[in-house]
Design a protein around this motif. Structure first.
Motif, mmCIF file in Angstrom:
data_model
loop_
_atom_site.group_PDB
_atom_site.id
_atom_site.type_symbol
_atom_site.label_atom_id
_atom_site.label_comp_id
_atom_site.label_asym_id
_atom_site.label_seq_id
_atom_site.Cartn_x
_atom_site.Cartn_y
_atom_site.Cartn_z
ATOM 1 N N ARG A 143 0.726 -1.886 -9.327
ATOM 2 C CA ARG A 143 1.349 -2.555 -8.558
ATOM 3 C C ARG A 143 2.591 -4.022 -8.563
ATOM 4 O O ARG A 143 3.381 -4.469 -8.675
ATOM 5 C CB ARG A 143 0.280 -3.407 -6.887
ATOM 6 N N GLU A 176 0.652 3.041 -3.585
ATOM 7 C CA GLU A 176 -0.438 3.197 -3.843
ATOM 8 C C GLU A 176 -0.852 4.866 -3.167
ATOM 9 O O GLU A 176 -1.698 5.142 -3.398
ATOM 10 C CB GLU A 176 -1.758 2.470 -3.104
ATOM 11 N N GLN A 177 -0.506 5.129 -2.285
ATOM 12 C CA GLN A 177 -0.242 6.119 -1.025
ATOM 13 C C GLN A 177 0.433 7.445 -1.348
ATOM 14 O O GLN A 177 0.662 8.506 -0.426
ATOM 15 C CB GLN A 177 -0.307 5.683 0.089
ATOM 16 N N SER A 209 0.851 -0.983 0.624
ATOM 17 C CA SER A 209 0.189 0.295 -0.011
ATOM 18 C C SER A 209 0.722 1.252 0.007
ATOM 19 O O SER A 209 0.384 2.660 -0.582
ATOM 20 C CB SER A 209 -1.181 0.059 1.161
#
Ligand code: FPP
Ligand code: MG
Ligand code: MG
Length: 318
Positions: free
Chosen positions: A260, A231-232, A228
């Motif tokens: 990803r 993604e952030q 993650s």
């Protein structure tokens, strides 16, 4: 006041934190009781206690408040961090921001910080410990987090800048823990400096290891979201290494964006995790040099080394 054993002080730290979290006004109590500190590793609090141990392993009772204050500062930063990172899970439980919303979580984080400051102010002989500048460490924590935010999605982030980020967002509070323990333990300024250095390396190692978790652990193992960071928009060392090693991947990432699966493949191909583990190894060696110079018993030296080993992800009992 009579000194405490490690076990006694550890239980008292847990009790002080529990009391602080559960005895707040009714309007905020439900949110704070949702936060379970004891499910965390409490590595910062444990660092304070171990560093404070004397040649007989005994601890100045003031260290209990220092350890609890630092653990609550850490908790406040996590509550805010989960808002920033939009995280659903922390220590295997729903985050405050997921369960009650971001506004509530931001306010609770602020409130926790006030609890930590109260705890620090409760240290009975605090005037003797003027060199423990917790507000300055909180500033460094915020500035590290801000630098990370400024570099959100920056695919040109250098290793140097990345280390600067983690020095602030993670290593600062580890350094504060080691310094607080050493000062409360009554060690000389020259000794305190060594503990501070070891704490800083332990913090860098801890964050590097945490950044690897995002790539190579499952959500069950990590007890928090994985896969993650990117993604952030958070760029960490394994990916920086891949971007530096694979110019075609970097060009594609900048021009078209990356999924990803592409990131994982590139990190694997470039050996991004191995590289990060090597950096961890180098920091461990630097920490070890200071540990060996500590003017303490062999037993205490092993205990301090165990904290740094724990930060690398090794399964050690503290
Ligand atoms: C976790 O990192 C977050 C931190 C180490 C620090 C966060 C700091 C702030 C939000 C500044 C505010 C500070 C206070 C004291 C209120 P991460 O997101 O990389 O790790 P994670 O996987 O555990 O979420
Ligand atoms: Mg974060
Ligand atoms: Mg986070």
């Amino acid at each position: 006041m009579e000194k405490l054993t490690y076990e006694e002080s550890y239980e008292l730290v847990k009790e002080e934190i529990r009391k602080a979290l559960t005895s707040s006004p009714r309007i905020i109590n439900e949110y704070l009781t949702h936060l379970s500190v004891s499910q965390g590793k409490m590595i910062r609090a444990v660092s304070v206690l171990i560093c404070a141990q004397d040649s007989e392993g005994k601890i100045n009772p003031d260290a209990v408040y220092g350890a609890a204050a630092i653990e609550i500062i850490h908790l406040a930063s996590l509550v805010h961090d989960d808002v920033i990172d939009n995280a659903d899970l922390r220590r295997g439980k729903e985050t405050l921001q997921k369960k009650y919303g971001k506004r509530t979580a931001v306010i609770c984080g602020d409130y926790l910080l006030s609890l930590a400051l109260k705890m620090a102010a409760a240290i009975p002989n605090r005037k003797e410990y003027a060199d423990i500048d917790l507000p300055d460490y909180i500033s460094r924590l915020c500035l590290g987090e801000l630098l990370q935010h400024i570099n959100n999605k920056n695919l040109n982030l250098t290793v140097f800048e990345y280390i600067k980020i983690i020095s602030g967002k993670t290593a600062a509070l580890f350094e504060a823990s080691f310094l607080t323990g050493a000062i409360l333990g009554g060690y000389s300024p020259a000794e305190v400096k060594k503990y501070r250095k070891i704490g800083n390396y332990a913090g860098l190692i801890f964050q590097l290891q945490d950044d690897c978790l995002d790539f190579d652990k499952t959500i069950e193992q990590a007890k928090k979201p994985v896969q993650s960071d990117y993604e952030q928009g958070v760029i960490t060392l394994p990916l920086i290494h891949a971007l530096e090693r694979l110019p075609d991947f970097k060009k594609k990432a900048i021009d078209d964006g990356i999924a990803r699966a592409d990131i994982n493949q590139a990190v694997e191909k470039a050996g991004g995790l191995d590289y990060t583990k090597q950096v961890i190894g180098r920091y461990y060696k630097k920490a070890e040099r200071y540990i060996n110079k500590l003017d303490v018993t062999e037993e205490k030296r092993d205990r301090v080394a165990a904290i740094v080993k724990k930060a690398t992800g090794m399964k050690v009992e503290l």
